[in-house]
Motif scaffolding. Structure first.
Motif, PDB file in Angstrom:
ATOM      1  N   LEU A 181      39.147  30.794 -86.786  1.00  0.00           N
ATOM      2  CA  LEU A 181      40.412  31.013 -86.081  1.00  0.00           C
ATOM      3  C   LEU A 181      40.182  31.584 -84.683  1.00  0.00           C
ATOM      4  O   LEU A 181      40.806  31.128 -83.710  1.00  0.00           O
ATOM      5  CB  LEU A 181      41.325  31.935 -86.887  1.00  0.00           C
ATOM      6  CG  LEU A 181      41.910  31.331 -88.159  1.00  0.00           C
ATOM      7  CD1 LEU A 181      42.687  32.383 -88.942  1.00  0.00           C
ATOM      8  CD2 LEU A 181      42.797  30.149 -87.837  1.00  0.00           C
ATOM      9  N   ILE A 182      39.298  32.552 -84.580  1.00  0.00           N
ATOM     10  CA  ILE A 182      38.987  33.117 -83.264  1.00  0.00           C
ATOM     11  C   ILE A 182      38.347  32.041 -82.380  1.00  0.00           C
ATOM     12  O   ILE A 182      38.674  31.919 -81.196  1.00  0.00           O
ATOM     13  CB  ILE A 182      38.074  34.349 -83.397  1.00  0.00           C
ATOM     14  CG1 ILE A 182      38.800  35.472 -84.132  1.00  0.00           C
ATOM     15  CG2 ILE A 182      37.603  34.828 -82.020  1.00  0.00           C
ATOM     16  CD1 ILE A 182      37.914  36.609 -84.569  1.00  0.00           C
ATOM     17  N   GLY A 183      37.450  31.260 -82.971  1.00  0.00           N
ATOM     18  CA  GLY A 183      36.821  30.169 -82.231  1.00  0.00           C
ATOM     19  C   GLY A 183      37.809  29.133 -81.745  1.00  0.00           C
ATOM     20  O   GLY A 183      37.702  28.620 -80.629  1.00  0.00           O
ATOM     21  N   LEU A 184      38.796  28.802 -82.565  1.00  0.00           N
ATOM     22  CA  LEU A 184      39.824  27.841 -82.155  1.00  0.00           C
ATOM     23  C   LEU A 184      40.653  28.370 -80.989  1.00  0.00           C
ATOM     24  O   LEU A 184      40.961  27.628 -80.045  1.00  0.00           O
ATOM     25  CB  LEU A 184      40.737  27.498 -83.333  1.00  0.00           C
ATOM     26  CG  LEU A 184      40.163  26.551 -84.375  1.00  0.00           C
ATOM     27  CD1 LEU A 184      41.090  26.458 -85.580  1.00  0.00           C
ATOM     28  CD2 LEU A 184      39.906  25.182 -83.780  1.00  0.00           C
ATOM     29  N   ILE A 185      41.001  29.634 -81.048  1.00  0.00           N
ATOM     30  CA  ILE A 185      41.740  30.234 -79.931  1.00  0.00           C
ATOM     31  C   ILE A 185      40.888  30.162 -78.664  1.00  0.00           C
ATOM     32  O   ILE A 185      41.367  29.760 -77.596  1.00  0.00           O
ATOM     33  CB  ILE A 185      42.143  31.688 -80.246  1.00  0.00           C
ATOM     34  CG1 ILE A 185      43.150  31.726 -81.393  1.00  0.00           C
ATOM     35  CG2 ILE A 185      42.722  32.372 -79.003  1.00  0.00           C
ATOM     36  CD1 ILE A 185      43.384  33.107 -81.980  1.00  0.00           C
ATOM     37  N   LEU A 186      39.619  30.539 -78.779  1.00  0.00           N
ATOM     38  CA  LEU A 186      38.718  30.472 -77.633  1.00  0.00           C
ATOM     39  C   LEU A 186      38.599  29.056 -77.093  1.00  0.00           C
ATOM     40  O   LEU A 186      38.545  28.843 -75.878  1.00  0.00           O
ATOM     41  CB  LEU A 186      37.323  30.993 -78.014  1.00  0.00           C
ATOM     42  CG  LEU A 186      37.169  32.498 -78.077  1.00  0.00           C
ATOM     43  CD1 LEU A 186      35.832  32.867 -78.711  1.00  0.00           C
ATOM     44  CD2 LEU A 186      37.279  33.100 -76.690  1.00  0.00           C
ATOM     45  N   TYR A 187      38.545  28.094 -77.991  1.00  0.00           N
ATOM     46  CA  TYR A 187      38.402  26.700 -77.590  1.00  0.00           C
ATOM     47  C   TYR A 187      39.561  26.275 -76.696  1.00  0.00           C
ATOM     48  O   TYR A 187      39.368  25.574 -75.697  1.00  0.00           O
ATOM     49  CB  TYR A 187      38.329  25.806 -78.832  1.00  0.00           C
ATOM     50  CG  TYR A 187      37.990  24.373 -78.540  1.00  0.00           C
ATOM     51  CD1 TYR A 187      36.671  23.993 -78.305  1.00  0.00           C
ATOM     52  CD2 TYR A 187      38.967  23.389 -78.513  1.00  0.00           C
ATOM     53  CE1 TYR A 187      36.337  22.676 -78.046  1.00  0.00           C
ATOM     54  CE2 TYR A 187      38.654  22.065 -78.251  1.00  0.00           C
ATOM     55  CZ  TYR A 187      37.334  21.714 -78.013  1.00  0.00           C
ATOM     56  OH  TYR A 187      37.014  20.413 -77.755  1.00  0.00           O
ATOM     57  N   PHE A 188      40.748  26.717 -77.024  1.00  0.00           N
ATOM     58  CA  PHE A 188      41.920  26.281 -76.264  1.00  0.00           C
ATOM     59  C   PHE A 188      42.210  27.119 -75.026  1.00  0.00           C
ATOM     60  O   PHE A 188      43.017  26.709 -74.185  1.00  0.00           O
ATOM     61  CB  PHE A 188      43.141  26.203 -77.179  1.00  0.00           C
ATOM     62  CG  PHE A 188      43.029  25.084 -78.162  1.00  0.00           C
ATOM     63  CD1 PHE A 188      43.102  23.759 -77.747  1.00  0.00           C
ATOM     64  CD2 PHE A 188      42.810  25.336 -79.508  1.00  0.00           C
ATOM     65  CE1 PHE A 188      42.970  22.710 -78.647  1.00  0.00           C
ATOM     66  CE2 PHE A 188      42.684  24.289 -80.422  1.00  0.00           C
ATOM     67  CZ  PHE A 188      42.761  22.972 -79.987  1.00  0.00           C
TER      68      PHE A 188
END
Length: 150
Positions: A57-64
């Motif tokens: 989830l943290i990675g997905l936020i960072l990705y966007f």
């Protein structure tokens, strides 16, 4: 926000790695010794699953919100010719997603198994494959897409 999330994501990777190593070792030992499936086993497998999902989830936020990924999508064709941009835009995301999907499958399929040995075997195999994929996709300081240890 981006910097804080990046630091959190980088720090949480060690928790995920420690939990994965513990879960894999525990599952392998329990599988090889035909041990019963105890509540402690279920807890470590579940905590590992939760930690990987939080990391995702943290990675997905960072990705966007990442400026690097913004560069990738500004000119996707050119980005695929650049190893660093390709890693951050595609490789890291896809391999980590596959790893977490495998870990999730391992946990879910172990819950459905009737025998304790099968439960441990499924966790051992799927978590180990997930661990290997995660290890090869982390931007270690010695890699071509290096990030600091913390």
């Amino acid at each position: 926000m981006y910097t804080g999330l990046l630091h959190l994501h980088s720090t949480l990777r060690y928790i995920v790695l420690i939990l994965l190593v513990i879960a894999v070792i525990k599952a392998l030992i329990n599988w090889q010794k035909n041990k019963d499936f105890k509540s402690g086993d279920k807890k470590i497998y579940l905590f590992t699953l939760i930690a990987t999902h939080v990391q995702l989830l943290i990675g997905l936020i960072l990705y966007f919100v990442s400026p690097i990924v913004d560069q990738v999508y500004a000119d996707f064709g050119a980005a695929m010719k650049n190893a660093m941009l390709r890693f951050w835009g595609v490789e890291h995301f896809v391999v980590m997603l596959i790893a977490i999907i495998l870990i999730t499958i391992g946990y879910s399929s172990s819950k459905k198994a009737a025998e304790a040995v099968t439960k441990h075997k499924r966790v051992a195999i799927f978590y180990l494959i997930g661990l290997v994929l995660i290890l090869i996709s982390i931007p270690w300081p010695f890699s071509s897409v290096a990030r600091p240890w913390f």
